[in-house]
Design a protein around this motif. Sequence first.
Motif, mmCIF file in Angstrom:
data_model
loop_
_atom_site.group_PDB
_atom_site.id
_atom_site.type_symbol
_atom_site.label_atom_id
_atom_site.label_comp_id
_atom_site.label_asym_id
_atom_site.label_seq_id
_atom_site.Cartn_x
_atom_site.Cartn_y
_atom_site.Cartn_z
ATOM 1 N N VAL A 85 -6.846 136.047 -75.147
ATOM 2 C CA VAL A 85 -6.022 137.118 -74.576
ATOM 3 C C VAL A 85 -4.641 137.034 -75.219
ATOM 4 N N THR A 86 -4.554 137.498 -76.454
ATOM 5 C CA THR A 86 -3.288 137.527 -77.177
ATOM 6 C C THR A 86 -2.680 138.923 -77.052
ATOM 7 N N PRO A 87 -1.393 139.075 -77.370
ATOM 8 C CA PRO A 87 -0.792 140.423 -77.314
ATOM 9 C C PRO A 87 -1.532 141.440 -78.178
ATOM 10 N N THR A 88 -2.013 141.004 -79.354
ATOM 11 C CA THR A 88 -2.732 141.934 -80.218
ATOM 12 C C THR A 88 -4.025 142.403 -79.551
ATOM 13 N N VAL A 89 -4.745 141.476 -78.933
ATOM 14 C CA VAL A 89 -5.979 141.843 -78.228
ATOM 15 C C VAL A 89 -5.661 142.763 -77.059
ATOM 16 N N LEU A 129 -14.439 140.039 -82.298
ATOM 17 C CA LEU A 129 -15.094 138.911 -82.957
ATOM 18 C C LEU A 129 -14.148 138.258 -83.957
ATOM 19 N N ILE A 130 -13.416 139.072 -84.724
ATOM 20 C CA ILE A 130 -12.438 138.517 -85.663
ATOM 21 C C ILE A 130 -11.385 137.707 -84.913
ATOM 22 N N ALA A 131 -10.882 138.281 -83.809
ATOM 23 C CA ALA A 131 -9.852 137.590 -83.036
ATOM 24 C C ALA A 131 -10.363 136.283 -82.445
ATOM 25 N N SER A 132 -11.665 136.173 -82.261
ATOM 26 C CA SER A 132 -12.238 134.996 -81.608
ATOM 27 C C SER A 132 -12.646 133.903 -82.580
ATOM 28 N N VAL A 133 -13.202 134.275 -83.731
ATOM 29 C CA VAL A 133 -13.768 133.253 -84.623
ATOM 30 C C VAL A 133 -12.880 132.931 -85.809
#
Length: 292
Positions: A85-89, A129-133
């Motif tokens: 849970v980042t600002p970008t997400v 998926l990119i934000a996670s892996v």
Amino acid sequence: ARMAHEIALGDVPGGPEMTVETAWRDAPARAPERSVPFWGLMMFTFVLFVAPQNFLPGLGGLMPAKLAMGVAIAAYLMRDRKFPVTPTVQWGIAFIVCAIVSIPLGFWPGGSVAVFFDLLGKSLVVFLLIASVVDTPRRLKVLLGSMMAWGTFAAVYAVIQYRSGELDPTGQRIAGFNSPLATNPNDLALTLNILLGLGLGLLPAVRPGRNRMLLLGALAVLVAGVVATFSRGGFITLGVVGIVWAVQAARTRGLRALGAVLFDALVLGLAAPAQYVDGLTTIFDSEADATG
């Protein structure tokens, strides 16, 4: 992209005394973990940019893009992880919520639903998926480096099309690249410009040597590919990318960096075909456009 931008600007842990190179090198070690989700994502980006099923028709029945993404998502969810849970997400999810709320207000709600599930929803899945892996500096460099390689392949293909006279039915421009992101010259130019921006963001994080020379060569080929498309929108975007890059270079390395920028602009002006320059003039005189 945001991570590459922050690294390029030096917004890294350790304060201003820590350079980009030391930030990459001194990143905390991580325990070994399964990389199936990451390499599934890598395979998906390869299929998205290169579309090998169009060169090898036998692959079409395997639906390689859906297969790669399905494997990546399944492998990720099997580890019972949570999305970061980042600002970008948060901004990305807020954008999706706005899209959903706006569907009933559209002129054609049914069409909006179809576009949401066919395009926007899939983009959200890839984004999460990119934000996670992509959670280590090495994985970021591998992802961006591979995307630069696939973009270079498409750019070389575009230049070959132009030099061989393999043009679209109008006989004025190349047909594009046979992949979901570049089915026509305008989309190809847009894709190459996006990759050009990512490559420039990656450049400060690559140490001098072979890899840096390869990246600089890839950037030059991407520019050549944009020119080969004869896309006027692609030229405008290329100009904007160049201006932003020049301003950033002047801020970080002083006015001396502008010499390299001006040299690159001069080379582009001398190397561009005369027909390309004539085509750009139709931005201001639409009646001179041979295609209407």
